[in-house]
Design an enzyme around this catalytic site. Structure first.
Site, PDB file in Angstrom:
ATOM      1  N   ASP B 249       0.694  -1.464   0.255  1.00 17.48           N
ATOM      2  CA  ASP B 249      -0.307   0.324   0.177  1.00 17.48           C
ATOM      3  C   ASP B 249       0.618   0.626   0.115  1.00 17.48           C
ATOM      4  OD1 ASP B 249      -1.846  -1.978   0.897  1.00 17.48           O
ATOM      5  OD2 ASP B 249      -3.569  -0.732   0.663  1.00 17.48           O
ATOM      6  N   ASN B 259       1.957  -2.893   4.187  1.00 24.70           N
ATOM      7  CA  ASN B 259       0.757  -3.760   3.674  1.00 24.70           C
ATOM      8  C   ASN B 259       0.050  -3.975   4.275  1.00 24.70           C
ATOM      9  OD1 ASN B 259       0.315  -4.946   0.604  1.00 24.70           O
ATOM     10  ND2 ASN B 259       0.693  -6.634   2.089  1.00 24.70           N
ATOM     11  N   LYS B 260      -1.335  -4.539   4.106  1.00 23.90           N
ATOM     12  CA  LYS B 260      -2.261  -4.916   5.145  1.00 23.90           C
ATOM     13  C   LYS B 260      -1.640  -5.583   6.027  1.00 23.90           C
ATOM     14  CE  LYS B 260      -5.737  -5.042   3.801  1.00 23.90           C
ATOM     15  NZ  LYS B 260      -6.574  -3.940   4.603  1.00 23.90           N
TER      16      LYS B 260
END
Lengths: 370, 370
Positions: B249, B259-260
């Protein structure tokens, strides 16, 4: 521990009917509190296999009571063979759980001690089942007494700030007969007034953390938050975890730990962030034959439905919903193995030791003499 | 990519009404395929905030179209101030997503280029929104062309056995305009006939893996299994993962990857088991200002309801069920940061580079000249 203000264990003989065992059917928690009557070894096998009862110590106690129930119903003219069949039936329910094997073997020895006297066998199996349960509770109590020193030491450095403990799955009293293992030091610290907060991994796919550990801690008044299993690493990177304590379903005599799937990932994150990672276990969970946990401990694969669907409370009832596309398959490994090199120490009923053969040998020398 | 045999992007101008943007409302996947009309910047902000659309590239494209919709409705006598308000509104929806900021800034420059000519501004904003979407798709296609070499190399060593790839969250075409990032090399390899199998992390709490990645792969015919987020470490310990590819992200120019939530845990496991861990990203995701991802990237905290409840298909409808005790609180950090030291490489639209300032500089020298 307390449920709605009343003291419970997780398994007991029914007060006015000692041919019936009662359990808390944990599949309904935290939404409904259901007591289930278990009258036969077949019912007990289903309760173990389908996880009405689960957790290392409780599975052992359930197997102990299961052997007693088997004896009550076994035909007198085929008693020995019938009991062998019952033991095989119980052993097949959860292949990774070492306490299951251990409790069944213990009951088979009791059986042998009674010779051909069936009534004596039944009496002794009942006595032994109750002893297994009592010992489990007592061992957990001692684990709490030893483990609380770790929390006290951290509290001493935090100037009244709460000690943040992360735990995975449910190694709480619901997984044992009372107190729990990973939770025993937490309950002991809480009872001593040490400020504490627990991060509860929800523990997919069966959500034992979100369902059981959170419920237990809430009933006892311990401050906690539920987190997705993905979150622990982030919390550790940002100083929000002081200590990790998990349980163990099977521990090699060298200190490798087979525990609920995902434990290994938290141990890696703890190591990467210099956070102590302790495993609490009664010695009944130690596998004295196995040296290399990753390669020697069989890992149970459970039904993919447990991943593809989930059960929760819709406001009126428990309901199962599908999470994946209808045609996407899933796999469901139930445990993983955390190598001893990632474990800061083992908290046992005899004290805390290094997660190594030398450490375990120091506490259990008699196991290494043969 | 294909849905029910028909080609779709994730966002587009409505065929016969260019004042309406259409999106796939991803909240209903994989159970229902719903197209939503978006007519105002307010609706677009809701769609981004409440994750009707999500994913780095798609959020950027949505913001681009959102600025265009804002211009259509902005009062002519207060155009500039109204557009400033719209940009602030869009920026506030998802604070961690760097593409959001990037796309809004790009549209503000376009706006400036049109001076006081509102009609010219509207035309240019539309053109730019479409260009942002087209570029996103083209960059993802190139990521696939570069990344497929990694899969081909592994396939060459496996004698026809499938290459096992693990991915986390949805960095698929649903997260972009087309192709995806982490999935682009997978689709490219699949289309070349390389035997492959994908482990899909379900990605709690919002289950983008179980819902979206599994659905995408299924539609395209890629063999896959959904797994709980806890499982990846075990699979890696046992040689069942050849390669990890995730999206990002936000990536620092030094190679740290936001990121997630949970990505960091998989990166730790990959490192512990000597498995390559690659991150696929378009350069629009790179934050050229940030050096230390763990300490500098703001991590969005989302509503705890996303952890405490879950939405799934009960056979007739989408239904939300409660997973935790009613009084247990939860926290919901949406992202974590994987330090560059754990990342084997970055797969970008310009090629694959080391996850380091030197590596990124080699591919994007012009970003380092100022």
């Amino acid at each position: 521990m307390k449920v709605q203000g009343q003291h419970y264990r997780t398994i007991w003989l029914k007060a006015d009917d000692p041919t019936t065992v009662q359990i808390i059917d944990q599949r309904h928690l935290p939404h409904l509190f259901v007591i289930e009557d278990i009258r036969t070894v077949q019912e007990m096998a289903v309760a173990i296999r389908d996880m009405h009862v689960r957790g290392a110590g409780l599975i052992g106690a359930a197997a102990g009571f299961g052997m007693y129930l088997a004896a009550l119903a076994a035909p007198r003219d085929d008693f020995a063979a019938s009991m062998q069949a019952a033991s095989a039936h119980l052993r097949a329910t959860r292949p990774t759980a070492v306490n299951l094997e251990w409790a069944v073997s213990r009951q088979l020895q009791v059986l042998q001690s009674a010779g051909d006297d069936v009534e004596l066998a039944i009496a002794r199996l009942r006595q032994e089942a109750e002893a297994i349960a009592d010992e489990d509770a007592e061992f957990c109590r001692r684990i709490g007494e030893h483990g609380v020193s770790l929390i006290e030491a951290i509290a001493g450095r935090k100037n009244g700030e709460p000690v943040n403990i992360l735990t995975h799955c449910n190694a709480g009293w619901l997984a044992f007969v009372d107190y729990g293992t990973a939770t025993a030091p937490i309950y002991a610290a809480h009872d001593r007034g040490i400020p504490m907060h627990v991060w509860v991994d929800e523990t997919r796919p069966r959500n034992q953390g979100a369902r059981l550990t959170a419920w237990e801690l809430g009933q006892h008044g311990v401050s906690h938050h539920v987190i997705a299993d993905n979150v622990g690493g982030h919390l550790m990177q940002h100083g929000m975890v002081d200590l990790v304590i998990t349980g163990s379903d099977r521990t090699t005599y060298t200190g490798d730990v087979a525990n609920k799937i995902g434990t290994y990932l938290k141990a890696l994150a703890a190591r990467d962030n210099d956070i102590p990672f302790y495993v609490a276990l009664p010695s009944s969970t130690i596998d004295w034959q196995k040296r290399d946990g990753v390669h020697e401990i069989p890992i149970e694969q459970r039904d993919a439905t447990e991943v593809r669907t989930i059960r929760g409370w819709d406001g009126e009832q428990l309901r199962t919903v599908l999470l994946t596309p209808p045609h996407s398959p899933a796999v469901n490994y139930a445990f993983d193995v955390t190598p001893a090199r990632l474990v800061s120490g083992l908290i046992t009923e005899r004290g805390i030791c290094e997660a190594s053969e030398a450490g375990v040998r120091r506490l259990y020398p008699e196991k290494f003499t043969s």
